[in-house]
Design a protein around this motif. Structure first.
Motif, PDB file in Angstrom:
ATOM      1  N   CYS A   1      45.167  37.669  46.462  1.00 40.92           N
ATOM      2  CA  CYS A   1      44.716  38.066  45.393  1.00 40.92           C
ATOM      3  C   CYS A   1      44.350  36.784  44.570  1.00 40.92           C
ATOM      4  CB  CYS A   1      45.620  38.998  44.282  1.00 40.92           C
ATOM      5  SG  CYS A   1      45.128  39.365  42.890  1.00 40.92           S
ATOM      6  N   GLN A   2      42.872  36.668  44.171  1.00 40.46           N
ATOM      7  CA  GLN A   2      42.567  35.422  43.507  1.00 40.46           C
ATOM      8  C   GLN A   2      41.359  35.532  42.597  1.00 40.46           C
ATOM      9  OE1 GLN A   2      41.628  32.527  46.583  1.00 40.46           O
ATOM     10  NE2 GLN A   2      40.592  31.181  45.167  1.00 40.46           N
TER      11      GLN A   2
ATOM     12  N   GLN B   1      40.161  39.206  42.021  1.00 39.06           N
ATOM     13  CA  GLN B   1      39.735  39.890  43.169  1.00 39.06           C
ATOM     14  C   GLN B   1      40.920  40.006  44.194  1.00 39.06           C
ATOM     15  OE1 GLN B   1      36.282  37.722  44.446  1.00 39.06           O
ATOM     16  NE2 GLN B   1      35.036  39.368  43.718  1.00 39.06           N
TER      17      GLN B   1
ATOM     18  N   LEU C   1      41.811  40.438  48.259  1.00 37.59           N
ATOM     19  CA  LEU C   1      40.849  40.081  49.191  1.00 37.59           C
ATOM     20  C   LEU C   1      41.720  41.122  50.511  1.00 37.59           C
ATOM     21  CD1 LEU C   1      41.816  36.226  48.892  1.00 37.59           C
ATOM     22  CD2 LEU C   1      39.976  37.477  47.872  1.00 37.59           C
TER      23      LEU C   1
ATOM     24  N   GLU D   1      36.379  42.157  52.761  1.00 33.24           N
ATOM     25  CA  GLU D   1      35.882  42.601  51.663  1.00 33.24           C
ATOM     26  C   GLU D   1      36.739  42.209  50.407  1.00 33.24           C
ATOM     27  OE1 GLU D   1      34.588  47.035  52.211  1.00 33.24           O
ATOM     28  OE2 GLU D   1      36.313  46.698  53.596  1.00 33.24           O
ATOM     29  N   ARG D   2      36.203  42.336  49.087  1.00 30.32           N
ATOM     30  CA  ARG D   2      36.823  42.136  48.100  1.00 30.32           C
ATOM     31  C   ARG D   2      36.633  43.269  47.192  1.00 30.32           C
ATOM     32  NH1 ARG D   2      37.166  36.301  46.757  1.00 30.32           N
ATOM     33  NH2 ARG D   2      37.169  35.181  48.858  1.00 30.32           N
TER      34      ARG D   2
ATOM     35  N   GLU E   1      46.643  41.803  37.951  1.00 29.22           N
ATOM     36  CA  GLU E   1      46.920  40.927  38.969  1.00 29.22           C
ATOM     37  C   GLU E   1      48.216  40.261  39.418  1.00 29.22           C
ATOM     38  OE1 GLU E   1      43.878  36.982  40.377  1.00 29.22           O
ATOM     39  OE2 GLU E   1      43.663  37.964  38.348  1.00 29.22           O
TER      40      GLU E   1
END
Length: 228
Positions: free
Chosen positions: A201-202, A205, A207, A212-213, A221
């Motif tokens: 997770c970054q 988004q 991952l 895919e995102r 988050e």
């Protein structure tokens, strides 16, 4: 992923519960779990997440534990409720809201262990393997293990599967969330993601394993990172 919630207005009691829970899970080599703490019933009711097990104090400011339980049940929440209280005389009231168990303060470690053993057996029986989605007069059986993430667009749910196919049907994400198990995390108001396919997770988004995102809300988050 087993999701626990602790709702108690006494910080020391909440910490003690969390400690007992962590010790039990460590002793049984269980790492796929998360614990969320709430200081009152309103905070628990306002939580975005759904929980598999809720440890709930009864004596709190309104809504107290019993009223909180009634409100949870009224909106269709099927969490395993374990009341934690000094009031042993309320044990019969607890079963009106389908309480799973009833622990008395001060906590007895052996009694807590017995409750956890029963909880885990029940969760094993409850674990879903698939869901059936309706399309007009037809239906489709979808394995939960095949779903990478679920997305809501308008009035439709889109189930994105690991083989690249997508199944869509009319439903609400909240209703779907009640049907899936603890491996699914609500990373955004429009997305549920299967943690088995998450690789990180970054920058807002998620991952996914196949590159895919999908979006993760700022508020979710950090919780997603803890869940992972």
């Amino acid at each position: 992923m087993i999701k626990f919630a602790i709702c108690d207005d006494e910080p020391l009691m909440a910490q003690e519960l969390a400690g007992h829970l962590a010790d039990y899970m460590k002793e049984n080599l269980i790492t796929a779990y998360s614990v969320s703490s709430f200081s009152d019933g309103r905070a628990l009711l306002d939580a975005i997440d759904r929980f598999d097990v809720i440890f709930l104090d009864i004596q709190m400011e309104q809504p107290d534990g019993m009223e909180t339980a009634k409100l949870l049940r009224r909106r269709g929440d099927h969490s395993l409720l374990v009341f934690v209280t000094v009031l042993k005389e309320l044990v019969f009231d607890a079963f009106q809201v389908e309480a799973y168990d009833y622990l008395l303060k001060p906590l007895d470690r052996a009694r807590f262990k017995q409750t956890m053993e029963r909880v885990l057996r029940s969760l094993d029986r409850k674990t879903a393997e698939d869901i059936v989605i309706q399309r007009g007069t037809g239906c489709e059986v979808v394995l939960l293990s095949d779903i990478v993430y679920c997305e809501v667009l308008g009035r439709k749910i889109y189930l994105h599967k690991h083989d690249g196919t997508v199944s869509d049907y009319y439903d609400k994400l909240e209703d779907l969330e009640r049907r899936v198990d603890g491996r699914f995390f609500k990373c955004h108001r429009s997305f549920l993601v299967n943690l088995d396919y998450v690789r990180g997770c970054q920058d807002g988004q998620v991952l996914l394993a196949q590159g895919e995102r999908i979006p993760a809300s700022r508020l979710r988050e950090r919780e997603l990172t803890q869940a992972l």
